[in-house]
Structures are given as C-alpha cells and as structure tokens.
Design a protein around this motif. Sequence first.
Motif, short mmCIF file in Angstrom:
data_model
loop_
_atom_site.label_atom_id
_atom_site.label_comp_id
_atom_site.label_asym_id
_atom_site.label_seq_id
_atom_site.Cartn_x
_atom_site.Cartn_y
_atom_site.Cartn_z
N ALA A 58 23.70 46.46 32.02
CA ALA A 58 24.46 47.08 32.97
C ALA A 58 24.32 46.54 34.58
N GLU A 59 23.28 45.50 34.27
CA GLU A 59 23.12 44.91 35.74
C GLU A 59 24.21 43.92 36.16
N HIS A 60 25.22 43.90 35.20
CA HIS A 60 26.39 43.13 35.49
C HIS A 60 27.57 43.95 36.10
N LEU A 61 27.33 45.14 36.50
CA LEU A 61 28.25 45.99 36.78
C LEU A 61 28.99 45.31 38.25
N GLU A 62 27.98 45.08 39.13
CA GLU A 62 28.48 44.69 40.71
C GLU A 62 29.40 43.32 40.22
N PHE A 63 29.06 42.34 39.37
CA PHE A 63 29.89 41.44 39.16
C PHE A 63 31.23 41.67 38.70
N ALA A 64 31.22 42.51 37.76
CA ALA A 64 32.53 43.13 37.22
C ALA A 64 33.35 43.79 38.07
N GLU A 65 32.79 44.58 38.87
CA GLU A 65 33.59 45.49 40.22
C GLU A 65 34.02 44.32 40.86
N THR A 66 33.41 43.30 41.31
CA THR A 66 34.02 42.09 42.31
C THR A 66 35.25 41.85 41.30
N ARG A 67 35.23 41.25 40.37
CA ARG A 67 36.48 40.62 39.60
C ARG A 67 37.24 41.68 39.49
N VAL A 68 37.17 42.93 39.14
CA VAL A 68 38.22 44.00 39.18
C VAL A 68 38.95 44.02 40.67
N ALA A 69 38.05 44.30 41.34
CA ALA A 69 38.87 44.12 42.99
C ALA A 69 39.56 43.07 43.06
N GLY A 70 39.13 41.79 42.89
CA GLY A 70 40.03 40.51 42.93
C GLY A 70 41.27 40.46 42.07
N SER A 71 41.27 41.16 40.82
CA SER A 71 42.14 41.20 39.78
C SER A 71 43.32 42.08 40.65
N CYS A 72 42.80 43.23 40.98
CA CYS A 72 43.85 44.29 41.67
C CYS A 72 44.42 43.61 43.08
N GLN A 73 43.77 43.02 43.72
CA GLN A 73 44.69 42.05 44.72
C GLN A 73 45.71 41.16 44.33
N GLN A 74 45.29 40.35 43.04
CA GLN A 74 46.29 39.61 42.55
C GLN A 74 47.34 40.29 42.07
N VAL A 75 47.19 41.20 41.20
CA VAL A 75 48.28 42.10 40.78
C VAL A 75 49.45 42.72 41.92
N ALA A 76 48.73 43.11 43.03
CA ALA A 76 49.28 43.57 44.11
C ALA A 76 50.18 42.31 44.79
N GLN A 77 49.65 41.32 44.88
CA GLN A 77 50.41 40.04 45.40
C GLN A 77 51.60 39.79 44.51
N ALA A 78 51.21 39.68 43.13
CA ALA A 78 52.29 39.21 42.34
C ALA A 78 53.38 40.31 42.37
N ALA A 79 53.16 41.60 42.55
CA ALA A 79 53.92 42.49 42.51
C ALA A 79 55.04 42.34 43.81
N ALA A 80 54.25 41.88 44.96
CA ALA A 80 55.14 41.58 46.17
C ALA A 80 55.70 40.68 46.07
N ARG A 81 55.48 39.54 45.43
CA ARG A 81 56.18 38.12 45.06
C ARG A 81 57.77 38.70 44.37
N ARG A 82 57.33 39.39 43.22
CA ARG A 82 58.36 39.62 42.21
C ARG A 82 59.67 40.52 43.07
N ASP A 83 58.97 41.61 43.90
CA ASP A 83 59.83 42.27 44.75
C ASP A 83 60.50 41.49 45.70
N SER A 84 60.07 40.64 46.20
CA SER A 84 60.57 39.76 47.18
C SER A 84 61.87 38.76 46.56
#
Length: 112
Positions: A45-71
């Motif tokens: 469970a000590e890897h939770l911070e690592f995982a949460e950081t990757r999830v946050a980055g992934s969320c950003q990528q999804v938002a950027q990809a959605a914005a690109r698609r919408d454009s």
Amino acid sequence: MHWYVARANVDHYLDLLRDTNLTAPRRSTTIALLIAELDQLSENAEHLEFAETRVAGSCQQVAQAAARRDSLSFGTSEREDAEKHLIHLENVHTVLDDFCHRLRHRIGSRHD
C-alpha cells in the motif's frame, strides 16, 4: 523484482500508451504489461502516492484529448481518430484508477 523497476516499467508503458499511432495489438499487449506491473505494486500500500500521481496525470491527458476532439469538426477522419484516442486514454485511466482503489481498500482493511 524491486519496486523501483516496477514503477519505471509502469511509467514506460504509460509513455508508450500516449502514442496516437500505437496499433491495437501493441496497445493491448502494452496494457496487459502495465496491469502486470501494477499488480506487482499492489502488494504494498506504500505505492498509493505513486498511483495517485499517475491517476492525476491520466485525468489531465483525458481532459486534453477531449478538448482536442471537441476542437475538430464532426464527420472528419481527424475527429474519429481523436475520439478513438480519447476512448483509449479513458480505458488506461480506468486501469490506473482501479489500481488506486485496490490500494486504498488494502489500506482500509489493515486498519479494520
């Protein structure tokens, strides 16, 4: 395998999965490899911070990809490609988010 190798592999696979030209078979293989590395990290469970950081980055990528698609204009091949890429990134995000949930559950069950 040491945890730092698994983390490096996770980051490597995530980088590969950002490629919009990745073929479907390579994408499937890369996701399978990503899941295998995440499973190794889920033992601690000590890897939770690592995982949460990757999830946050992934969320950003999804938002950027959605914005690109919408454009892009409806009915164009560019928008279709952007939609496929967005769906792919959403799937990767789901894998990472599930991993975080498993780690959080593991932490919670230790304290019960």
